[in-house]
Design an enzyme around this catalytic site. Sequence first.
Site, PDB file in Angstrom:
ATOM      1  N   ARG A 182      22.471   0.181  28.790  1.00 53.60           N
ATOM      2  CA  ARG A 182      21.513  -0.338  29.316  1.00 53.60           C
ATOM      3  C   ARG A 182      21.882  -1.899  29.793  1.00 53.60           C
ATOM      4  O   ARG A 182      21.828  -2.281  30.689  1.00 53.60           O
ATOM      5  CB  ARG A 182      20.003  -0.356  28.549  1.00 53.60           C
ATOM      6  CG  ARG A 182      19.472   0.947  28.586  1.00 53.60           C
ATOM      7  CD  ARG A 182      18.439   1.077  27.829  1.00 53.60           C
ATOM      8  NE  ARG A 182      17.103  -0.072  28.083  1.00 53.60           N
ATOM      9  CZ  ARG A 182      16.060  -0.299  27.398  1.00 53.60           C
ATOM     10  NH1 ARG A 182      16.163   0.483  26.137  1.00 53.60           N
ATOM     11  NH2 ARG A 182      15.541  -1.273  27.554  1.00 53.60           N
ATOM     12  N   CYS A 242      15.489  -8.175  24.628  1.00 55.09           N
ATOM     13  CA  CYS A 242      15.630  -6.579  24.542  1.00 55.09           C
ATOM     14  C   CYS A 242      15.108  -6.131  25.668  1.00 55.09           C
ATOM     15  O   CYS A 242      14.838  -6.885  26.696  1.00 55.09           O
ATOM     16  CB  CYS A 242      15.364  -6.104  23.202  1.00 55.09           C
ATOM     17  SG  CYS A 242      13.521  -6.415  22.675  1.00 55.09           S
TER      18      CYS A 242
END
Length: 286
Positions: free
Chosen positions: A181, A242
């Site tokens: 990611r 995050c």
Amino acid sequence: MTSSTDDPLVTTDWLAARLDDPKVKVIDASFKLPGVLPLPVDDYRSAHLPGAVFFDVDHIADPNDPRPHMFPGAEQFARNVAALGISSVDTVVAYDSGGWVAAPRAWWMFLAFGHPKVKVLDGGLKKWLREGRPTHSGEVVPKPGKFQARLDPGYVRSQQQLAGNLATHAEQVVDARPRPRFEGTAAEPRPGLRPGHIPGSRNVPYAELFDANTGAMKSLDDLRQAFKGAGVDLAKPIVTTCGSGVSALVVTLALYRLGVRGSALYDGSWSEWGLPDGPPVATGAA
């Protein structure tokens, strides 16, 4: 180095010996990504540590903010926490399912709102169950507590601050998402977000900071090596980020254990930065 009194982690033995202490309040802060079932609150109702109440990361948040579970105001945080039976004199111990996603988020929120007496249970429910310790089912209905909160704005960063940091590089940005990611090769779990990472940020995937088998956080040497390997200088200012401001706090917790103080959380994280009209993104390895 972290002294034992300053260590944000407590062991299952430590907590088991204090479950009957009225001044020790246990919270289950388990969290899952949108759409993952059963819901964390249903897991809590099935099995939780004796006396634990459920700390809902999505509910103890600003209800008027479209971004996921952004920090609430101090008044709301105090109200929500008091409703869980927690008072300002109590020591709070946060745990999660043992996947290390959200207990550190609750820990950081308590610290940010001026409550230093907060710990994280090392290994969470996973380690507790592995050791054959007891759990309860159903809901715990606590007597409301008396809690005062005041937010220290130094604990959080905004998109505007992070965008300004692109030019100054005054703070290192450490991204806790899984490598694919971060590099932009895997889609985000929240639809509509661009792939990639904040330019100049470093990647320390949160799942690499704990032992997947036992659920316990890795040794201080292993934690130090994880940051060093990612090119993070522990002596310079750090902001963690995050997907939505939850798993970043696993990285913050690891930093705290290594003696780092004064780090901050980018609360909006990728669910804000990755929006189609957001600031610049980078892809590939850091």
